[in-house]
Design a protein around this motif. Sequence first.
Motif, PDB file in Angstrom:
ATOM      1  N   MET A   1       3.084  11.436   1.153  1.00 38.00           N
ATOM      2  CA  MET A   1       2.822  11.678   2.575  1.00 38.00           C
ATOM      3  C   MET A   1       1.942  10.579   3.164  1.00 38.00           C
ATOM      4  O   MET A   1       2.166  10.122   4.290  1.00 38.00           O
ATOM      5  N   GLN A   2       0.938  10.130   2.411  1.00 35.13           N
ATOM      6  CA  GLN A   2       0.101   9.028   2.874  1.00 35.13           C
ATOM      7  C   GLN A   2       0.901   7.737   2.957  1.00 35.13           C
ATOM      8  O   GLN A   2       0.712   6.933   3.873  1.00 35.13           O
ATOM      9  N   ALA A   3       1.794   7.551   2.002  1.00 34.68           N
ATOM     10  CA  ALA A   3       2.614   6.334   1.983  1.00 34.68           C
ATOM     11  C   ALA A   3       3.429   6.198   3.258  1.00 34.68           C
ATOM     12  O   ALA A   3       3.622   5.087   3.785  1.00 34.68           O
TER      13      ALA A   3
ATOM     14  N   THR B   1      10.862  10.235   6.785  1.00 38.13           N
ATOM     15  CA  THR B   1      10.217  11.513   6.456  1.00 38.13           C
ATOM     16  C   THR B   1      10.411  11.897   4.990  1.00 38.13           C
ATOM     17  O   THR B   1       9.833  12.884   4.528  1.00 38.13           O
ATOM     18  N   GLU B   2      11.185  11.124   4.262  1.00 35.84           N
ATOM     19  CA  GLU B   2      11.479  11.420   2.851  1.00 35.84           C
ATOM     20  C   GLU B   2      10.194  11.394   2.017  1.00 35.84           C
ATOM     21  O   GLU B   2       9.410  10.444   2.105  1.00 35.84           O
ATOM     22  N   THR B   3       9.981  12.431   1.192  1.00 36.06           N
ATOM     23  CA  THR B   3       8.792  12.465   0.337  1.00 36.06           C
ATOM     24  C   THR B   3       9.127  12.542  -1.146  1.00 36.06           C
ATOM     25  O   THR B   3       8.218  12.541  -1.977  1.00 36.06           O
ATOM     26  N   ASN B   4      10.418  12.618  -1.487  1.00 38.42           N
ATOM     27  CA  ASN B   4      10.783  12.541  -2.906  1.00 38.42           C
ATOM     28  C   ASN B   4      10.398  11.166  -3.433  1.00 38.42           C
ATOM     29  O   ASN B   4      10.782  10.142  -2.850  1.00 38.42           O
ATOM     30  N   LYS B   5       9.623  11.125  -4.513  1.00 41.02           N
ATOM     31  CA  LYS B   5       9.042   9.874  -4.994  1.00 41.02           C
ATOM     32  C   LYS B   5      10.089   8.802  -5.266  1.00 41.02           C
ATOM     33  O   LYS B   5       9.938   7.647  -4.829  1.00 41.02           O
TER      34      LYS B   5
ATOM     35  N   TYR C   1       0.834  -1.199   0.000  1.00 37.95           N
ATOM     36  CA  TYR C   1       0.000   0.000   0.000  1.00 37.95           C
ATOM     37  C   TYR C   1       0.874   1.255   0.000  1.00 37.95           C
ATOM     38  O   TYR C   1       0.616   2.212  -0.753  1.00 37.95           O
ATOM     39  N   ALA C   2       1.925   1.250   0.820  1.00 39.01           N
ATOM     40  CA  ALA C   2       2.852   2.381   0.832  1.00 39.01           C
ATOM     41  C   ALA C   2       3.473   2.586  -0.548  1.00 39.01           C
ATOM     42  O   ALA C   2       3.591   3.719  -1.038  1.00 39.01           O
ATOM     43  N   GLU C   3       3.840   1.493  -1.191  1.00 39.90           N
ATOM     44  CA  GLU C   3       4.490   1.583  -2.498  1.00 39.90           C
ATOM     45  C   GLU C   3       3.554   2.159  -3.554  1.00 39.90           C
ATOM     46  O   GLU C   3       3.949   3.040  -4.333  1.00 39.90           O
ATOM     47  N   VAL C   4       2.311   1.686  -3.605  1.00 36.38           N
ATOM     48  CA  VAL C   4       1.406   2.177  -4.656  1.00 36.38           C
ATOM     49  C   VAL C   4       0.975   3.619  -4.375  1.00 36.38           C
ATOM     50  O   VAL C   4       0.798   4.410  -5.322  1.00 36.38           O
ATOM     51  N   LEU C   5       0.806   3.972  -3.116  1.00 38.35           N
ATOM     52  CA  LEU C   5       0.485   5.361  -2.801  1.00 38.35           C
ATOM     53  C   LEU C   5       1.606   6.286  -3.268  1.00 38.35           C
ATOM     54  O   LEU C   5       1.355   7.348  -3.860  1.00 38.35           O
TER      55      LEU C   5
END
Length: 517
Positions: free
Chosen positions: A394-396, A435-439, A383-387
């Motif tokens: 952020m949701q991931a 905390t990383e949000t870079n895709k 789920y984290a990966e697909v988000l």
Amino acid sequence: MKKIILIICWALVGLGLYSCSLDEPSYGKTTSDNYYQKESDIEQALTGAYLQLRTTWNEYALNHYFIGDCTTDDALKGGGGDGDRGEVRDLANFTVYTTNGEVGRRWEILYRLINRCNDVIYYAPNAIGDKETLTRYANEAKALRAFGYYCLVTTFGEVPLLTEPMLPAEILMVPRSSVEKVYEFIIEDLNAASELPAKGFYGAEDAYRVTRGFAKTMLAKTYMFKGDFSLAEAVLHDIVEVDKDYSLLSDYGMNWRQEYENGTESVFEISNKVYDKTIATGTNVPHFFTSRRVSGYQGYGFHVPTQDLYDAFDADDPRITYVFTQTGDRYVGDTEDQDNAESQSGYHDYKMTVPMVEKTGFDVWMISYNIRLIRYSDVLLMYAEVLNENGKSMQALTYLNDVRRRARETNPLDPRRDKQAYVPAVTSSSLPDITETNKEKLKEIIWHERRCELAMEGWRRDDLMRQKRFGEVMRGYAAKYSTDKGANFQDSRDYLLPIPQGERDKSQNVLSQNPGY
């Protein structure tokens, strides 16, 4: 499930009904119109389907671990030398012949599973009995059939698509279907099976039946393998945020203790519990993976964690305790330390090690131990990966950090061991939230977390293939360790296994071969 296990003896006695003659393909059979007439017949046929995943000496789990891990950077073949289980060595080195026994075993087991599922699905609608129950049996069979086809298509590519009972002569003429057509069939089956009851629906006697959670998890895996992250997200949202059938156990190590078998984290276990010592319902897989040198274990020493896998963990990660067995460890009740002197890396597989006190009274080849095939942490990381793939980084982080939080709160001291050679020095700073949000950076972090969380559980090859970096990782491994393992990997060939030559011969070459073999 106790009910299913206790009638396995019926299935064993009745194997004559299901057996294939020597000139039939291993996935073919003839059905009996006189047999599948009532609800009890269908239930027993469904039992026969479940049984295909745990037939003694031909257990799917052994093949799952050999192909899923030993072909990757996570596990070495192990054993007593190169010639011991040489077909796994060839898989690990990507020098696979079309006659490889482990490749043939995978094909055979999965088509036998599909074969029995086809019986249930075909005959259940017209059988005499409770229609709701019969529909449920058919949907269980669809979930299992879809699992079989998923494992086939992701390792062989195009495969024959058998959708109902057929005569051997008819089966011999069935060519391989396109990958897309097989995926469509899997998705259709899993959508139907998503109507199955939730995990909590069943009583103790039926606790190990496949559920809607299993069907939806396999559906998400299918969409992810196809690269359809939008549909995968919708299914995973259902599992995690709507159905809420599962939750993480509070301690990572609980997943491999007897008292938590089929616990809140378990999506799919192959039940091998021994209820009656006169019926061979245990598993021999753990005996293949334990130390060869310790009294009461004296295993075959296969499926050895690599040093590369060990080094992938932070030194203070408590999960190290529950992935690796090390020389000097001693399980409670034992009189000897574990001795891994014959392991190439110095480690053995903790998750498939059953302490002697838990085997008391059982034959070493019939260990009462369930195979934990799919856990909820796998679902959360998917789920984290697909988000993240869908621009929702952020949701991931929420679901990625749920897994990491449980890991850092895990007891680094194993309560099943009274001596532990290495104890991770866990502090309040261990495994901090991401905390990383870079895709792109977050994707790498999630992939790494999957490797650590699911280590030695047979899904590494699956992940590397769908991430389209199998060759890159394996050639890198070969270069890093100056080894044959991975050096021969060819992207044009080794993402798929060969179609077993014996099956091609039976079909008189109706079945084509994969490129490069």
